[in-house]
Design an enzyme around this catalytic site. Structure first.
Site, PDB file in Angstrom:
ATOM      1  N   ASP A 132       0.836  -1.197   0.000  1.00 32.32           N
ATOM      2  CA  ASP A 132       0.000   0.000   0.000  1.00 32.32           C
ATOM      3  C   ASP A 132       0.876   1.255   0.000  1.00 32.32           C
ATOM      4  O   ASP A 132       0.572   2.231   0.666  1.00 32.32           O
ATOM      5  CB  ASP A 132      -0.905  -0.022   1.242  1.00 32.32           C
ATOM      6  CG  ASP A 132      -2.011   1.033   1.170  1.00 32.32           C
ATOM      7  OD1 ASP A 132      -2.318   1.482   0.060  1.00 32.32           O
ATOM      8  OD2 ASP A 132      -2.529   1.410   2.229  1.00 32.32           O
ATOM      9  N   CYS A 186     -20.490 -13.125  -4.840  1.00 36.09           N
ATOM     10  CA  CYS A 186     -21.375 -12.156  -4.192  1.00 36.09           C
ATOM     11  C   CYS A 186     -22.838 -12.430  -4.540  1.00 36.09           C
ATOM     12  O   CYS A 186     -23.737 -12.134  -3.748  1.00 36.09           O
ATOM     13  CB  CYS A 186     -21.020 -10.731  -4.614  1.00 36.09           C
ATOM     14  SG  CYS A 186     -19.507 -10.094  -3.879  1.00 36.09           S
ATOM     15  N   CYS A 189     -26.384 -10.547  -3.480  1.00 34.07           N
ATOM     16  CA  CYS A 189     -26.222  -9.830  -2.205  1.00 34.07           C
ATOM     17  C   CYS A 189     -25.750  -8.400  -2.457  1.00 34.07           C
ATOM     18  O   CYS A 189     -24.835  -8.156  -3.236  1.00 34.07           O
ATOM     19  CB  CYS A 189     -25.223 -10.564  -1.321  1.00 34.07           C
ATOM     20  SG  CYS A 189     -24.887  -9.727   0.257  1.00 34.07           S
ATOM     21  N   CYS A 192     -23.298  -4.807   1.443  1.00 32.80           N
ATOM     22  CA  CYS A 192     -22.272  -3.780   1.626  1.00 32.80           C
ATOM     23  C   CYS A 192     -22.751  -2.431   1.095  1.00 32.80           C
ATOM     24  O   CYS A 192     -22.513  -1.386   1.712  1.00 32.80           O
ATOM     25  CB  CYS A 192     -20.962  -4.194   0.958  1.00 32.80           C
ATOM     26  SG  CYS A 192     -21.058  -4.477  -0.831  1.00 32.80           S
ATOM     27  N   CYS A 246     -20.905  -7.750   5.408  1.00 32.56           N
ATOM     28  CA  CYS A 246     -20.654  -8.810   4.429  1.00 32.56           C
ATOM     29  C   CYS A 246     -20.757 -10.202   5.060  1.00 32.56           C
ATOM     30  O   CYS A 246     -20.028 -10.520   6.008  1.00 32.56           O
ATOM     31  CB  CYS A 246     -19.263  -8.625   3.825  1.00 32.56           C
ATOM     32  SG  CYS A 246     -18.832  -9.928   2.647  1.00 32.56           S
TER      33      CYS A 246
END
Length: 347
Positions: A132, A186, A189, A192, A246
């Site tokens: 990162d 996913c 759904c 989130c 989630c």
């Protein structure tokens, strides 16, 4: 390599190729929409993010690593505990990942050790470690190397580990066989998307960082837009809502490393006590923590917003006194947010 990785605290090791050209249009569109907000480095680096061999000439493969970060003692049903924190307006909530040691330091050191192990087995090779910390399409590389799929919140999701993990990479000048990617799970759904307090997930797989609480509390340098402040609740550094909602995070892994154990004071602290931190106390309490990078000024800005949201729910003399003291702070940014917060109590 996987065995070495596990010995070093990684949960999974993968390998991706360097041709990310299919990701370039999406990156360019995201930038064109301005979704990166004040993160000017995103624009500056442009397509270099999607071209590993341009970032590090000679790169032929990318080794990816996943490291789970939930503390070892995290109980079952931890999501319910975190939701309860968000319903306690006088408490300041720090994102789970930031309650322990700075992951940049942990990941970087261990990725370098993994590189050393590889070199010990095959001889010297060209490599560079990232966590990162540079223009790297981390989630894209992770997805291509079998670490998981991109969830609708844009984070990488694993059937075995949810999304509560850090990612790191080693760019290498070795042509390694790529790992098999995994399919997305996913389905229909949209938990989130529905959970995001500010509506930052504008469509499946599309995040407007300018509305994201993690961006606002960490990356955004100036005043937080007044219209978004009431939506931030008591979140003072980062936001976990899309991950808490989630279903896959019931499988989130615990870290074997003590580095990510929660530090004293990083949860359960009252907003009034956090507003009272001097710059010296802030630096002392955040030594070795990812929180230190935002500095004391942004810290007070964030806590003041949470304090205003708490005062809107119920009056609190301690909070008022702490905010009143900040009206004389040398920073205009802090003074403005403290004044806004006091005004919420009067509304």
């Amino acid at each position: 390599m996987g065995g070495w990785g596990r010995e070093l605290g990684f949960s999974q090791i993968g390998v991706a190729g360097v041709d990310l050209s299919s990701a370039e249009p999406g990156l360019l569109q995201w930038l064109a929409n301005g979704f990166h907000g004040e993160m000017a480095y995103m624009q500056a680096h442009g397509l270099k993010r999607a071209r590993p061999a341009e970032l590090v000439p000679g790169t032929l493969s990318v080794v990816t690593a996943r490291m789970d970060y939930l503390p070892a003692g995290t109980p079952e049903g931890w999501q319910a505990i975190e939701w309860e924190r968000l319903r306690s307006p006088r408490e300041g909530v720090v994102s789970v990942y930031a309650r322990g040691r700075d992951y940049h330091k942990v990941m970087r050191a261990r990725l370098q050790k993994l590189s050393d192990r590889i070199a010990g087995a095959i001889g010297p090779f060209g490599h560079r470690v990232f966590t990162d910390s540079a223009p790297v399409l981390e989630a894209e590389l992770a997805a291509r190397s079998g670490q998981g799929w991109r969830g609708k919140h844009t984070l990488v999701l694993s059937r075995e580990a949810g999304s509560m993990f850090f990612l790191g990479e080693i760019y290498v000048d070795l042509a390694l066989p790529a790992s098999e990617p995994v399919s997305a799970h996913c389905g229909t759904c949209s938990a989130c998307i529905e959970a995001c307090p500010t509506g930052a997930i504008v469509a499946p797989g599309r995040l407007d960082a300018r509305r994201c609480i993690s961006y606002l509390t960490i990356e955004h340098p100036g005043a937080i837009p007044p219209e978004l402040r009431p939506l931030m609740g008591n979140r003072i550094y980062g936001c976990d809502d899309c991950q808490l909602a989630c279903p896959w995070n019931k499988y989130a892994g615990r870290s074997p490393l003590p580095d990510f154990d929660e530090r004293a004071g990083m949860s359960g602290a009252t907003l009034a006590s956090l507003l009272a931190w001097s710059e010296g106390e802030f630096l002392r309490r955040t030594e070795g923590s990812p929180i230190r990078r935002i500095g004391h000024e942004r810290w007070l800005r964030n806590v003041a917003v949470a304090a205003g949201n708490a005062l809107r729910q119920a009056d609190d003399a301690d909070l008022r006194d702490a905010l009143q003291a900040l009206l004389a702070h040398p920073s205009e940014l802090v003074r403005e947010h403290a004044g806004w917060a006091l005004g919420q109590g009067a509304a």
